[in-house]
Design a protein around this motif. Structure first.
Motif, PDB file in Angstrom:
ATOM      1  N   ILE A   1      10.999  15.280 -11.893  1.00  0.00           N
ATOM      2  CA  ILE A   1      10.669  14.403 -12.891  1.00  0.00           C
ATOM      3  C   ILE A   1      11.909  13.760 -13.020  1.00  0.00           C
ATOM      4  N   VAL A   2      13.103  13.815 -11.873  1.00  0.00           N
ATOM      5  CA  VAL A   2      14.117  12.678 -12.584  1.00  0.00           C
ATOM      6  C   VAL A   2      13.863  11.976 -10.660  1.00  0.00           C
ATOM      7  N   LEU A   3      13.245  12.710 -10.009  1.00  0.00           N
ATOM      8  CA  LEU A   3      13.127  12.191  -8.740  1.00  0.00           C
ATOM      9  C   LEU A   3      12.094  11.065  -8.761  1.00  0.00           C
ATOM     10  N   SER A   4      10.865  11.413  -9.661  1.00  0.00           N
ATOM     11  CA  SER A   4       9.692  10.893  -9.663  1.00  0.00           C
ATOM     12  C   SER A   4      10.375   9.345 -10.420  1.00  0.00           C
ATOM     13  N   GLY A   5      11.890   9.391 -10.510  1.00  0.00           N
ATOM     14  CA  GLY A   5      11.942   8.434 -11.712  1.00  0.00           C
ATOM     15  C   GLY A   5      11.778   8.074 -13.373  1.00  0.00           C
ATOM     16  N   SER A   6      11.387   8.951 -13.781  1.00  0.00           N
ATOM     17  CA  SER A   6      11.318   9.152 -15.352  1.00  0.00           C
ATOM     18  C   SER A   6      12.269  10.243 -15.810  1.00  0.00           C
ATOM     19  N   THR A   7      12.489  10.455 -16.909  1.00  0.00           N
ATOM     20  CA  THR A   7      13.471  11.026 -17.905  1.00  0.00           C
ATOM     21  C   THR A   7      12.755  12.070 -18.297  1.00  0.00           C
ATOM     22  N   PRO A   8      13.808  13.148 -18.247  1.00  0.00           N
ATOM     23  CA  PRO A   8      13.270  14.685 -18.643  1.00  0.00           C
ATOM     24  C   PRO A   8      12.642  14.791 -19.940  1.00  0.00           C
ATOM     25  N   GLY A   9      12.524  15.462 -20.743  1.00  0.00           N
ATOM     26  CA  GLY A   9      12.170  15.325 -22.587  1.00  0.00           C
ATOM     27  C   GLY A   9      13.271  15.883 -22.796  1.00  0.00           C
TER      28      GLY A   9
ATOM     29  N   GLU B   1       0.847  -1.535   0.003  1.00  0.00           N
ATOM     30  CA  GLU B   1       0.190  -0.162  -0.001  1.00  0.00           C
ATOM     31  C   GLU B   1       1.303   1.514  -0.384  1.00  0.00           C
ATOM     32  N   GLN B   2       1.795   1.474   0.793  1.00  0.00           N
ATOM     33  CA  GLN B   2       2.846   2.322   0.670  1.00  0.00           C
ATOM     34  C   GLN B   2       3.361   2.676  -0.398  1.00  0.00           C
ATOM     35  N   ALA B   3       3.965   1.770  -0.850  1.00  0.00           N
ATOM     36  CA  ALA B   3       4.699   1.431  -2.466  1.00  0.00           C
ATOM     37  C   ALA B   3       3.317   1.937  -3.564  1.00  0.00           C
ATOM     38  N   ASP B   4       2.026   2.143  -3.014  1.00  0.00           N
ATOM     39  CA  ASP B   4       1.084   2.233  -4.082  1.00  0.00           C
ATOM     40  C   ASP B   4       1.122   3.628  -3.936  1.00  0.00           C
ATOM     41  N   LEU B   5       1.125   3.844  -2.485  1.00  0.00           N
ATOM     42  CA  LEU B   5       0.689   5.580  -2.341  1.00  0.00           C
ATOM     43  C   LEU B   5       2.092   6.071  -3.148  1.00  0.00           C
ATOM     44  N   ARG B   6       3.319   6.241  -2.723  1.00  0.00           N
ATOM     45  CA  ARG B   6       4.835   6.520  -3.279  1.00  0.00           C
ATOM     46  C   ARG B   6       4.944   6.501  -5.231  1.00  0.00           C
ATOM     47  N   ARG B   7       3.406   6.234  -5.659  1.00  0.00           N
ATOM     48  CA  ARG B   7       3.613   5.377  -7.039  1.00  0.00           C
ATOM     49  C   ARG B   7       2.798   6.653  -7.220  1.00  0.00           C
ATOM     50  N   ASN B   8       2.270   6.569  -7.163  1.00  0.00           N
ATOM     51  CA  ASN B   8       0.106   7.445  -6.876  1.00  0.00           C
ATOM     52  C   ASN B   8       1.350   9.093  -6.887  1.00  0.00           C
ATOM     53  N   VAL B   9       1.616   9.346  -5.549  1.00  0.00           N
ATOM     54  CA  VAL B   9       2.286  10.660  -5.699  1.00  0.00           C
ATOM     55  C   VAL B   9       3.000  10.849  -6.584  1.00  0.00           C
ATOM     56  N   ARG B  10       4.374   9.849  -6.426  1.00  0.00           N
ATOM     57  CA  ARG B  10       5.178  10.332  -7.936  1.00  0.00           C
ATOM     58  C   ARG B  10       4.346  10.355  -9.165  1.00  0.00           C
ATOM     59  N   GLU B  11       2.954  10.127  -9.249  1.00  0.00           N
ATOM     60  CA  GLU B  11       2.356  10.108 -11.120  1.00  0.00           C
ATOM     61  C   GLU B  11       2.217  11.634 -10.801  1.00  0.00           C
TER      62      GLU B  11
ATOM     63  N   PHE C   1       3.544  14.184  -8.371  1.00  0.00           N
ATOM     64  CA  PHE C   1       4.183  15.183  -8.835  1.00  0.00           C
ATOM     65  C   PHE C   1       4.960  15.480 -10.784  1.00  0.00           C
ATOM     66  N   LEU C   2       5.679  14.021 -11.193  1.00  0.00           N
ATOM     67  CA  LEU C   2       5.376  14.090 -12.314  1.00  0.00           C
ATOM     68  C   LEU C   2       4.303  14.619 -13.277  1.00  0.00           C
ATOM     69  N   SER C   3       3.340  14.450 -13.091  1.00  0.00           N
ATOM     70  CA  SER C   3       2.314  15.006 -13.558  1.00  0.00           C
ATOM     71  C   SER C   3       2.501  16.209 -14.330  1.00  0.00           C
ATOM     72  N   LEU C   4       2.151  17.295 -12.695  1.00  0.00           N
ATOM     73  CA  LEU C   4       3.022  18.738 -12.595  1.00  0.00           C
ATOM     74  C   LEU C   4       3.921  18.699 -12.895  1.00  0.00           C
ATOM     75  N   ALA C   5       5.350  18.283 -12.896  1.00  0.00           N
ATOM     76  CA  ALA C   5       6.342  18.988 -13.374  1.00  0.00           C
ATOM     77  C   ALA C   5       6.648  18.425 -14.774  1.00  0.00           C
ATOM     78  N   ARG C   6       5.219  17.896 -15.594  1.00  0.00           N
ATOM     79  CA  ARG C   6       5.738  17.432 -16.576  1.00  0.00           C
ATOM     80  C   ARG C   6       5.180  18.627 -17.521  1.00  0.00           C
ATOM     81  N   ARG C   7       3.811  19.524 -16.463  1.00  0.00           N
ATOM     82  CA  ARG C   7       2.525  20.362 -17.191  1.00  0.00           C
ATOM     83  C   ARG C   7       3.887  21.611 -17.256  1.00  0.00           C
ATOM     84  N   THR C   8       4.151  21.672 -15.840  1.00  0.00           N
ATOM     85  CA  THR C   8       5.379  22.819 -15.302  1.00  0.00           C
ATOM     86  C   THR C   8       6.726  23.444 -16.413  1.00  0.00           C
ATOM     87  N   GLN C   9       7.326  21.587 -16.723  1.00  0.00           N
ATOM     88  CA  GLN C   9       8.296  21.840 -18.162  1.00  0.00           C
ATOM     89  C   GLN C   9       7.327  22.333 -19.706  1.00  0.00           C
TER      90      GLN C   9
END
Length: 673
Positions: free
Chosen positions: A463-471, A399-409, A411-419
Motif C-alpha cells: 500500500i505504501v509503495l503504491s502511494g496510498s496510506t494504510p488503513g 502511457e507509461q505513467a498510465d500503465l504504472r498507475r494502473n499497476v499500482r491500482e 497492487f493497491l487493490s490486492l493489498a487492500r483485500r489482503t489487509q
C-alpha cells in the motif's frame, strides 16, 4: 558556442580555405603572366632599347679601329677618337639604365648576361689603349669587339618573353636578324681594315669566309620563323639589287688570294655594305615595330586574364565566403535551436511531465510537445523528425505513467483485500486466544497471531509503495514504548530485540501506524544483517528537535559507499526502482518519512554494525507522566499477556518474566480502509 557548431564552422572554414587556395593558385598563375609582362616591358625599355644603339656604336668603333690599324694617316685617328667618344656616351647611358632597381627585380636569370656586358664595357678602355698604341693587329682588335657585341646579343636572348609560342619564335627570329646584321658588320670591318692596309691576311680571309657562311646559313633559317608578312618583305629585300651586289662582292672576297690585296675597291664595297647594312637595320626596326603591335593583343589578353582571375575570381571568392558564412550561420542557428529544444526536452519538459504524471495530473500531449518550425530544407526535415520524437517521447511517458498507475491500482487493490483478510484473521485469532485456556494451544495461537501481524505489514508495504496510506490509525496519543513494542511485534526474530527505557513520551495518534511500520522495517533490517546470536538494541530519548530513536545492531556493518547510497535512498523521493528489490525496505522507509517529516539516517556503530537514527519531529511528540508501564524498557522477548500496539491486542509469547505488573493501555486501531 557548442562543440558541434564549432565543428561545423571548422568544416565551412576548411571548405572556404580550399576555395581561397584554388583561387590563389589560379590568380598566381595569371599574376605571374602579368608580372612577366611587366618585367618584359622593363627589360625592353631599360636593357634592350639602350642596348641597340650600343651595338651599332660598337660595330662602328670596330670598323674604325680596323681602318686605323690598317692605315697610317691622321684622318683615321680623328675618326677613331670621335667614334670612341660616341661609343662611351652610349655605354654610359646603358650602364645608367641597367643599374636601376627595376632591372634588378626583373632581370633574375638575365642579370649575369647584363653584368658580362657591363664588365666588357669596363675592359674596353684597355683595348682602346692597345689599339691607340698599335700593340694589337687588326684581327685581335676585331675579335675583342666581336666578343663584346656577342655578349650583348646573348643578353638579348636571355631577356624575358611573353608566354606565347608564336611570339617567342618571332622574337627569336628578330634576334637572328640582328645576328645577321652583326655578321655583315664583321665582314665590313675585316674588308675595311684590309683595304686600309692594302692587303688581306690569311687569318682575315678565313674570318671573312666564316662570317659569310654563318650569315648566309642564318639567312636561310630565319625565314621559317618570320611571320608571313615579314617573310615576304624579307625575301623581297634579300632578292633585291643591293643584296645581290653585296653577295657578289662577298663571293669575290672569299675567292680572292689570301695575303694579297682585296679583290674589291673601297668605293664599291663601301656603297654596297652601307646600303645592305642600312636596309637590314631598317627591316629589323620595322619587324620589331610589327612584333610590338602583335604583342599588344597578347598583353591585353594577359591583363584581361589577370582581371578576370584576380578581380572577378576574388569577387566570386568573397561572394562565396559571404554566402557560406551566412548559410553556415543560419544552419548553426537552426541546429542550436534543435539542440536546445532537445536539451529542454531531456532536462526540463520530459522530467516535468513525468513528475506531474507521478502526482496524478493530467497532461495534454499537444500542449507539452508543440511542433517546432525549421522550414522545408534538410534541417527542417530533421526538425520534423524531432517533433515526432518529442511527441512520441511524451506520449510514451504518459502511457507509461498510465500503465504504472494502473499497476499500482492493481497492487493497491490486492493489498487492500489482503489487509482486510488479515485484519479479519487477527480479529478471529484474538477471539480464539481469549477463549483458550490451554497454555500450549495458546502459545501456538500467539505464533499464528505473530505471523498474521507480519503478513499485515507486508500488505501495508504494498500500500505504501503504491502511494496510498494504510488503513490503521489511532484517535489518541500512544506511549512511545507501546509504539516500539508494536514495531517489535511485527518482526520475525523479535526475541533478539532489547528495548531500553524511552521515557514518559507519547506519539500523536495520526503518526502511530506509520512510525510503527517505519521502526519495524529498520528493526527487521538490523535483525536480517546481524548474526543470529547477537541482539538489536533500541533506545530513545527526547532531544531539542523532537524524539530520537536509535536502532543498533551488532552485524558486519556497511562500507562508506553503501552507507551513503542507503542514506541517499532514504531521502530520495523519486519513483520506486524495481531493479533492486533487496532495497525494498529502504523505499518503504523513504515513503513513510515523507508523510510526517521524520528523518532517518544510517551510520556506523561503535560495535562494527550499523545504527539507524530516527528523529521524530517535536510536533508529533508529547510529554506524559512517569509511569513504569509506559516508560520502562523490556528485554528480548515480550511478557505474556501484554498487548502490543499495532497487533491484534495480544503480545507475542514471553521468554522472560514481565517487567510491568499491569498491561499498557493502547488505543484501539481503526478498521483498515
Amino acid at each position: 558556442m557548442g562543440s558541434r557548431s564549432s565543428n561545423l564552422r571548422r568544416k565551412v572554414v576548411a571548405l572556404l580555405a580550399s576555395l581561397v587556395a584554388l583561387w590563389a593558385f589560379a590568380a598566381w598563375v595569371t599574376l605571374r603572366e602579368g608580372v612577366s609582362l611587366l618585367w618584359v616591358q622593363v627589360l625592353d625599355a631599360q636593357v634592350a632599347q639602350p642596348g641597340e644603339p650600343l651595338v651599332l656604336e660598337l660595330q662602328a668603333e670596330r670598323r674604325a679601329s680596323a681602318a686605323y690599324l690598317g692605315g697610317s694617316g691622321a684622318a683615321e685617328r680623328e675618326q677613331l677618337d670621335a667614334q670612341w667618344r660616341r661609343t662611351e656616351g652610349v655605354a654610359d647611358d646603358f650602364r645608367k639604365s641597367v643599374s636601376s632597381w627595376r632591372v634588378d627585380l626583373a632581370a633574375d636569370e638575365s642579370q649575369r648576361q647584363i653584368d658580362t656586358v657591363v664588365s666588357g664595357l669596363d675592359r674596353l678602355a684597355a683595348v682602346r689603349e692597345s689599339i691607340r698604341d698599335r700593340q694589337v693587329d687588326r684581327a685581335a682588335a676585331t675579335r675583342e669587339y666581336t666578343e663584346l657585341i656577342d655578349s650583348v646579343l646573348r643578353m638579348y636572348g636571355s631577356l624575358g618573353n611573353l608566354d606565347d609560342e608564336q611570339f617567342t619564335r618571332e622574337t627569336a627570329a628578330l634576334i637572328q636578324l640582328v645576328r645577321i646584321r652583326e655578321l655583315m658588320s664583321q665582314e665590313d670591318a675585316l674588308v675595311t681594315g684590309a683595304l686600309a692596309a692594302g692587303r688581306m691576311t690569311p687569318e682575315e680571309t678565313a674570318a671573312f669566309a666564316r662570317a659569310t657562311g654563318a650569315q648566309r646559313y642564318l639567312d636561310s633559317q630565319v625565314r621559317t620563323d618570320l611571320s608571313s608578312g615579314d617573310r615576304a618583305r624579307y625575301e623581297a629585300l634579300v632578292g633585291g639589287e643591293a643584296y645581290t651586289a653585296f653577295r657578289s662582292l662577298e663571293d669575290r672576297v672569299v675567292q680572292g688570294r689570301a695575303g694579297g690585296a682585296p679583290p674589291v675597291s673601297a668605293a664599291e664595297w663601301r656603297v654596297a655594305a652601307d646600303v645592305v647594312v642600312g636596309e637590314q637595320q631598317r627591316f629589323i626596326i620595322e619587324a620589331g615595330d610589327a612584333l610590338v603591335e602583335r604583342a599588344a593583343p597578347i598583353a591585353v589578353g594577359v591583363v584581361l586574364r589577370l582581371v578576370l582571375a584576380a578581380g572577378l575570381g576574388l569577387l566570386a571568392v568573397v561572394a562565396s565566403i559571404v554566402v557560406s558564412i551566412t548559410t553556415a550561420r543560419a544552419l548553426v542557428q537552426q541546429l542550436e535551436r534543435l539542440r536546445e529544444a532537445a536539451i529542454r526536452l531531456a532536462n526540463e519538459r520530459l522530467p516535468s511531465v513525468v513528475e506531474r504524471l507521478g502526482h496524478g495530473e493530467e497532461v495534454d500531449i499537444a500542449k507539452e510537445a508543440p511542433p517546432l518550425e525549421f522550414g522545408d530544407d534538410e534541417i527542417g526535415q530533421v526538425g520534423k523528425a524531432f517533433n515526432a520524437v518529442q511527441e512520441t517521447a511524451i506520449r510514451t511517458a504518459v502511457e507509461q505513467a498510465d500503465l504504472r498507475r494502473n499497476v499500482r491500482e492493481v497492487f493497491l487493490s490486492l493489498a487492500r483485500r489482503t489487509q482486510a483478510l488479515v485484519h479479519r484473521q487477527l480479529t478471529l485469532l484474538d477471539a480464539m486466544e481469549r477463549r483458550e485456556h490451554d497454555a500450549e494451544e495458546l502459545e501456538d495461537l500467539f505464533r499464528v497471531d505473530h505471523l498474521a501481524t507480519r503478513m499485515r505489514r507486508n500488505a501495508e508495504n504494498l500500500i505504501v509503495l503504491s502511494g496510498s496510506t494504510p488503513g490503521r490509525a489511532w484517535r489518541r496519543n500512544v506511549p512511545m514504548v507501546d509504539v516500539v513494542r508494536g514495531a517489535v511485534a511485527e518482526v520475525e526474530d523479535y526475541t533478539r530485540v532489547n528495548v531500553l527505557p524511552l521515557g514518559a513520551v507519547s506519539l500523536t495518534g495520526r503518526a502511530v501506524g506509520d512510525v510503527i511500520h517505519l521502526l519495524a522495517e529498520l528493526i527487521e533490517n538490523g535483525l536480517s544483517f546481524s548474526p543470529p546470536h547477537t541482539s538489536v538494541e533500541v533506545r530513545g530519548q527526547q532531544v531539542a528537535n523532537g524524539f530520537a530513536i536509535e536502532i543498533e545492531d551488532r552485524g558486519l556493518g556497511m562500507s562508506e559507499e553503501d552507507l551513503a547510497a542507503a542514506n541517499h535512498r532514504i531521502v530520495d523521493q523519486s519513483e520506486l526502482n524495481l531493479a533492486n528489490a533487496s532495497r525494498l525496505g529502504l523505499y518503504v522507509v523513504s515513503r513513510l518519512t515523507e508523510r510526517h517529516g521524520v528523518r532517518v539516517q544510517l551510520k556506523e556503530s561503535a560495535y562494527g554494525g550499523t545504527t539507524a537514527v530516527v528523529l521524530i519531529p517535536a510536533e508529533l511528540v508529547t510529554a506524559a507522566d512517569e509511569d513504569p508501564s509506559t516508560s520502562g524498557g523490556f528485554p528480548a522477548g515480550l511478557p505474556a499477556g501484554v498487548p502490543v500496539a499495532g497487533a491484534s491486542g495480544q503480545a507475542p509469547p514471553a521468554a522472560e518474566p514481565p517487567l510491568a505488573t499491569a498491561p499498557v493501555a493502547l488505543a484501539e486501531p481503526l478498521a483498515p480502509r
